[in-house]
Design a protein around this motif. Structure first.
Motif, PDB file in Angstrom:
ATOM      1  N   GLU A   1       0.834  -1.196   0.000  1.00  0.00           N
ATOM      2  CA  GLU A   1       0.000   0.000   0.000  1.00  0.00           C
ATOM      3  C   GLU A   1       0.875   1.254   0.000  1.00  0.00           C
ATOM      4  N   TYR A   2       1.935   1.223   0.803  1.00  0.00           N
ATOM      5  CA  TYR A   2       2.794   2.407   0.859  1.00  0.00           C
ATOM      6  C   TYR A   2       3.668   2.535  -0.375  1.00  0.00           C
ATOM      7  N   ALA A   3       4.054   1.394  -0.958  1.00  0.00           N
ATOM      8  CA  ALA A   3       4.789   1.454  -2.224  1.00  0.00           C
ATOM      9  C   ALA A   3       3.893   2.077  -3.295  1.00  0.00           C
ATOM     10  N   ASN A   4       2.607   1.677  -3.304  1.00  0.00           N
ATOM     11  CA  ASN A   4       1.635   2.252  -4.227  1.00  0.00           C
ATOM     12  C   ASN A   4       1.504   3.748  -4.031  1.00  0.00           C
ATOM     13  N   LEU A   5       1.511   4.146  -2.775  1.00  0.00           N
ATOM     14  CA  LEU A   5       1.385   5.561  -2.427  1.00  0.00           C
ATOM     15  C   LEU A   5       2.535   6.353  -3.046  1.00  0.00           C
ATOM     16  N   PHE A   6       3.749   5.824  -2.873  1.00  0.00           N
ATOM     17  CA  PHE A   6       4.936   6.486  -3.416  1.00  0.00           C
ATOM     18  C   PHE A   6       4.860   6.564  -4.933  1.00  0.00           C
ATOM     19  N   ILE A   7       4.524   5.418  -5.567  1.00  0.00           N
ATOM     20  CA  ILE A   7       4.498   5.380  -7.025  1.00  0.00           C
ATOM     21  C   ILE A   7       3.422   6.315  -7.557  1.00  0.00           C
ATOM     22  N   SER A   8       2.252   6.328  -6.907  1.00  0.00           N
ATOM     23  CA  SER A   8       1.190   7.157  -7.464  1.00  0.00           C
ATOM     24  C   SER A   8       1.503   8.638  -7.255  1.00  0.00           C
ATOM     25  N   SER A   9       2.200   8.990  -6.163  1.00  0.00           N
ATOM     26  CA  SER A   9       2.669  10.368  -6.016  1.00  0.00           C
ATOM     27  C   SER A   9       3.666  10.707  -7.117  1.00  0.00           C
ATOM     28  N   ALA A  10       4.505   9.722  -7.457  1.00  0.00           N
ATOM     29  CA  ALA A  10       5.485   9.946  -8.523  1.00  0.00           C
ATOM     30  C   ALA A  10       4.773  10.174  -9.857  1.00  0.00           C
ATOM     31  N   ILE A  11       3.707   9.392 -10.108  1.00  0.00           N
ATOM     32  CA  ILE A  11       2.979   9.557 -11.371  1.00  0.00           C
ATOM     33  C   ILE A  11       2.378  10.962 -11.442  1.00  0.00           C
ATOM     34  N   ILE A  12       1.751  11.404 -10.344  1.00  0.00           N
ATOM     35  CA  ILE A  12       1.143  12.732 -10.342  1.00  0.00           C
ATOM     36  C   ILE A  12       2.212  13.796 -10.586  1.00  0.00           C
ATOM     37  N   SER A  13       3.367  13.672  -9.915  1.00  0.00           N
ATOM     38  CA  SER A  13       4.418  14.681 -10.078  1.00  0.00           C
ATOM     39  C   SER A  13       4.924  14.713 -11.508  1.00  0.00           C
ATOM     40  N   VAL A  14       5.089  13.522 -12.101  1.00  0.00           N
ATOM     41  CA  VAL A  14       5.657  13.490 -13.451  1.00  0.00           C
ATOM     42  C   VAL A  14       4.641  13.980 -14.474  1.00  0.00           C
ATOM     43  N   LEU A  15       3.399  13.528 -14.355  1.00  0.00           N
ATOM     44  CA  LEU A  15       2.421  13.860 -15.394  1.00  0.00           C
ATOM     45  C   LEU A  15       1.945  15.301 -15.293  1.00  0.00           C
ATOM     46  N   TYR A  16       1.734  15.787 -14.076  1.00  0.00           N
ATOM     47  CA  TYR A  16       1.083  17.090 -13.959  1.00  0.00           C
ATOM     48  C   TYR A  16       1.965  18.175 -13.357  1.00  0.00           C
ATOM     49  N   PHE A  17       2.964  17.797 -12.577  1.00  0.00           N
ATOM     50  CA  PHE A  17       3.734  18.824 -11.879  1.00  0.00           C
ATOM     51  C   PHE A  17       5.179  18.931 -12.352  1.00  0.00           C
ATOM     52  N   GLY A  18       5.363  18.752 -13.664  1.00  0.00           N
ATOM     53  CA  GLY A  18       6.647  19.079 -14.252  1.00  0.00           C
ATOM     54  C   GLY A  18       7.774  18.122 -13.980  1.00  0.00           C
ATOM     55  N   ALA A  19       7.525  16.947 -13.467  1.00  0.00           N
ATOM     56  CA  ALA A  19       8.584  15.957 -13.221  1.00  0.00           C
ATOM     57  C   ALA A  19       9.773  16.597 -12.526  1.00  0.00           C
ATOM     58  N   TYR A  20      10.965  16.461 -13.150  1.00  0.00           N
ATOM     59  CA  TYR A  20      12.185  16.971 -12.505  1.00  0.00           C
ATOM     60  C   TYR A  20      12.467  18.431 -12.872  1.00  0.00           C
ATOM     61  N   ASN A  21      11.543  19.068 -13.598  1.00  0.00           N
ATOM     62  CA  ASN A  21      11.782  20.447 -14.006  1.00  0.00           C
ATOM     63  C   ASN A  21      11.485  21.401 -12.857  1.00  0.00           C
ATOM     64  N   TYR A  22      12.279  22.455 -12.792  1.00  0.00           N
ATOM     65  CA  TYR A  22      12.023  23.492 -11.805  1.00  0.00           C
ATOM     66  C   TYR A  22      12.388  24.831 -12.428  1.00  0.00           C
ATOM     67  N   PRO A  23      11.787  25.931 -11.977  1.00  0.00           N
ATOM     68  CA  PRO A  23      12.144  27.230 -12.547  1.00  0.00           C
ATOM     69  C   PRO A  23      13.626  27.517 -12.308  1.00  0.00           C
ATOM     70  N   GLY A  24      14.301  27.969 -13.346  1.00  0.00           N
ATOM     71  CA  GLY A  24      15.725  28.272 -13.203  1.00  0.00           C
ATOM     72  C   GLY A  24      16.613  27.093 -13.526  1.00  0.00           C
ATOM     73  N   MET A  25      16.026  26.026 -14.108  1.00  0.00           N
ATOM     74  CA  MET A  25      16.848  24.853 -14.429  1.00  0.00           C
ATOM     75  C   MET A  25      17.846  25.171 -15.536  1.00  0.00           C
ATOM     76  N   SER A  26      17.395  25.931 -16.549  1.00  0.00           N
ATOM     77  CA  SER A  26      18.296  26.261 -17.653  1.00  0.00           C
ATOM     78  C   SER A  26      19.408  27.198 -17.167  1.00  0.00           C
ATOM     79  N   TRP A  27      19.044  28.083 -16.224  1.00  0.00           N
ATOM     80  CA  TRP A  27      20.056  28.974 -15.655  1.00  0.00           C
ATOM     81  C   TRP A  27      21.131  28.162 -14.934  1.00  0.00           C
ATOM     82  N   ALA A  28      20.690  27.173 -14.156  1.00  0.00           N
ATOM     83  CA  ALA A  28      21.631  26.333 -13.418  1.00  0.00           C
ATOM     84  C   ALA A  28      22.496  25.542 -14.389  1.00  0.00           C
ATOM     85  N   ALA A  29      21.889  25.074 -15.489  1.00  0.00           N
ATOM     86  CA  ALA A  29      22.651  24.291 -16.456  1.00  0.00           C
ATOM     87  C   ALA A  29      23.714  25.150 -17.135  1.00  0.00           C
TER      88      ALA A  29
END
Lengths: 171, 343
Positions: free
Chosen positions: B246-274
Motif C-alpha cells: 500500500e505504501y509502495a503504491n502511495l509512493f508510485i502514485s505520487s510519482a505519477i502525479i508529479s511526473v504527469l502534472y507537476f513538471g517531473a524533474y523540471n524546476y524554474p531556473g533549471m536552464s540557468w543552473a545548467a
C-alpha cells in the motif's frame, strides 16, 4: 533470442489455456485464463505492437477478467451444484464450437493479403499510436464507428436487462 | 545490445527499487507522525531519536509474529496474494523518468528503466491489474468479510479506472505523446501540465485516491463493517507485504502525479543552473526536486486521510459514475475543441 522467447510464451499460453479448461474450480479456471491473456499480450509485444499489448492487458486482464472473477466469487459456484446439461445441448455445443473453429482457421489461412497493405512499407513507425489512429480514422472510419455503435448497443442492452422493473419496486 | 546499457539499466532498477522500499518504509512512520500532528498528539517517539527507528522495529515485530494460516483449500493462492500485490505495486516504476540525461564516465545515462512509446498506457495497464493481489488474497482467505472487501476493492477499481483514463486522454491531447520521458521534457520551465489541465488533474487525483485504496475511499478495509478487510486472515510478514504494498503504491502514485502534472524533474531556473554551473548539477538538483514533489504528494495523501471521513459505498459509486465520468468527458471535449481552435 526472440525465437526462445516465442517458445516460452507459447508454452505458457497453451499450458494455461489447457489448465483453464481442465481446472475443476471455476476460480482457478478464471485465474489461468488471466495468465493466458498476459502471455498473449507478450506475443503482441514480440510482434512489435506495444499499443495492442498494453490495451489487451488493460481491457482483458484489467477489466473483463476482474468483472468475471467478481461474479464467480460472488456466486460461490461449486462442482456439487453444477447443472448437468442434456445430451442434445452438449452435441449442439460441440458442433457449434467446431464450426466456429473452422471459421477462425479459414480466416487465418486466407488472411495473407493483410501483409500487402501499404503501411508496412510506408517508412513510418507502424507500431506507433499516431499511425494506428490515422489508419483507423481515415481509411477504416466506417467499420470503426460501427464497432463503437455495436459496443454502445451492447452496453445499453446490459443496463436495460439488469435494471429492476419499476412495477416491482412499488409493489 | 550494448553491455554498458544493460549495466546502466540494472543499476537504475536496483536503485529505484531500493528507494521505493526506503520511501515506503518511512512513509509508515510519516503517516503516524502526520496523524499525530493533525490530532495534536506526539506520535511514535521511543525507537531512536524522534522515532526514526520505528519502521525497523515494526518490521522486526512483523517478522517475529506467528505465521497463521486459515483453514482454506487454496493454500497456494493465499500465499500468492501478498506477493502479487507487492510485485504489481513495484512494476509501475519501470517507465518513470527520475531525471534528465546525466553525462557520467563519458556517456549519457538516461535515468529511466525503460523509455517505451506507450509509457502512459503501461501505467494504466499496471494500475488496472493492481487489484488482483487483493482479490486473490481475499478470496483465498476463505472468509466472508475478506471476500466482501475484495469485491469492494475490485468494483471500486473498475469504476474509477474509467474516469482516470478519460482524464489522461485530455492530457494526451495536450502532450501528443505517450512516452513518459517526452512528457517530462515538454514541461521544462514552468510549463507544467497542471496549469493547462486543472480539471483533469483534479479528477486524476481523486481517482488516484480510489486506486490506491486510501481514505476517503478505503472501503476495502473499513474496520467497522469488515473487521480488517482483505487482510483479516493474514498475519506476520504476509500482512506486512500487503501494508508495505500500500505504501509502495502511495509512493508510485505520487510519482505519477508529479511526473504527469507537476513538471517531473523540471524546476524554474533549471536552464540557468545548467548554463552557470553544469548540466549534471542542474539535473541532479532536478532529481531532488522530483523527490520533493513526491514527498509533498505523499503528505497530501496523508493529510486527506486524517481529515476526511470515509465515504459510504453508494456515495463512492455515485461520485465515480455520476460526477467524475461526466466531468472527465466534458474536460475531454473542451480540451479537444480548444486545441482544434488554437491550432
Amino acid at each position: 533470442m526472440i525465437d526462445i522467447l516465442f517458445y516460452i510464451l507459447s508454452t505458457i499460453t497453451l499450458g494455461s489455456a489447457a489448465l483453464t479448461l481442465l481446472s475443476k474450480n471455476p476460480i482457478h479456471s478464471a485465474l489461468w485464463l488471466v495468465v493466458s491473456f498476459f502471455s498473449l499480450a507478450g506475443h503482441y509485444i514480440l510482434l512489435n505492437s506495444q499499443f495492442l499489448g498494453m490495451v489487451h492487458i488493460m481491457v482483458y486482464s484489467g477489466a473483463i477478467m476482474i468483472l468475471m472473477l467478481f461474479t464467480i466469487m460472488l456466486m460461490n459456484l461449486n462442482i456439487s451444484n453444477e447443472v448437468q446439461k442434456p445430451f442434445v445441448t452438449k452435441l449442439v455445443a460441440t458442433v457449434a464450437f467446431c464450426l466456429m473453429g473452422l471459421i477462425i482457421l479459414s480466416v487465418v489461412m486466407r488472411g495473407t493479403e493483410i501483409y500487402e497493405l501499404q503501411y508496412t512499407t510506408h517508412g513510418k513507425d507502424f507500431q506507433s499510436v499516431q499511425v494506428l489512429g490515422q489508419v483507423l480514422l481515415n481509411d477504416y472510419v466506417l467499420p470503426f464507428e460501427m464497432v463503437a455503435v455495436l459496443l454502445l448497443l451492447a452496453m445499453i442492452g446490459a443496463v436495460l436487462i439488469s435494471k429492476k422493473d419499476k412495477t416491482e419496486k412499488t409493489a | 545490445m550494448d553491455k554498458t546499457i544493460i549495466i546502466d539499466k540494472a543499476v537504475i532498477i536496483v536503485i529505484v527499487f531500493a528507494i521505493t522500499m526506503l520511501m515506503a518504509m518511512y512513509a509508515t512512520l510519516a503517516e503516524r507522525k502526520i496523524a499525530a500532528w493533525i490530532q495534536d498528539r506526539l506520535g511514535p517517539n521511543r525507537a531512536g531519536k524522534g522515532g526514526i527507528l520505528q519502521p525497523l522495529a515494526d518490521g522486526l515485530k512483523l517478522f517475529a509474529k506467528e505465521e497463521y494460516e486459515p483453514n482454506t483449500p487454496n493454500k497456494f493462492l493465499f500465499k500468492f496474494g501478498p506477493f502479487l500485490a507487492m510485485t504489481l505495486a513495484l512494476m509501475t516504476s519501470a517507465v518513470m523518468p527520475w531525471g534528465d540525461t546525466l553525462h557520467l564516465f563519458g556517456r549519457d545515462i538516461i535515468l529511466q528503466a525503460a523509455d517505451i512509446n506507450v509509457g502512459l498506457l503501461y501505467i494504466l495497464a499496471v494500475l488496472s491489474v493492481g487489484v488482483y493481489g487483493i482479490m486473490i488474497g481475499a478470496w483465498a482467505s476463505n472468509n466472508k468479510y475478506s471476500l466482501m472487501s475484495g469485491m469492494r476493492a475490485a468494483s471500486q477499481m473498475i469504476s474509477y479506472e474509467i474516469a482516470m483514463g478519460l482524464s489522461l486522454i485530455g492530457l494526451l491531447l495536450m502532450t501528443q505523446t505517450m512516452s513518459m520521458r517526452e512528457i517530462a521534457l515538454q514541461q521544462s520551465g514552468m510549463n507544467w501540465n497542471v496549469f493547462y489541465q486543472p480539471v483533469g488533474f483534479l479528477i486524476f487525483l481523486i481517482c488516484s485516491f480510489a486506486e490506491t485504496n486510501r481514505a476517503p475511499f478505503d472501503l476495502a478495509e473499513c474496520e467497522q463493517e469488515l473487521i480488517g478487510g482483505f487482510h483479516t486472515e493474514y498475519s506476520s510478514m504476509k500482512m506486512g507485504f500487503y501494508l508495505f504494498a500500500e505504501y509502495a503504491n502511495l509512493f508510485i502514485s505520487s510519482a505519477i502525479i508529479s511526473v504527469l502534472y507537476f513538471g517531473a524533474y523540471n524546476y524554474p531556473g533549471m536552464s540557468w543552473a545548467a548554463e552557470n554551473w553544469s548540466a549534471n548539477a542542474a539535473n541532479i538538483i532536478g532529481i531532488f526536486v522530483l523527490f520533493a514533489k513526491i514527498c509533498f504528494f505523499i503528505f497530501v495523501y496523508m493529510w486527506v486521510r486524517w481529515t476526511l471521513p470515509r465515504f459510504r459505498y453508494d456515495q463512492l459509486m455515485n461520485l465515480g459514475w455520476k460526477s467524475l465520468i461526466p466531468l472527465a468527458l466534458l474536460n475531454l471535449v473542451v480540451t479537444a475543441v480548444v486545441i482544434l481552435l488554437t491550432k
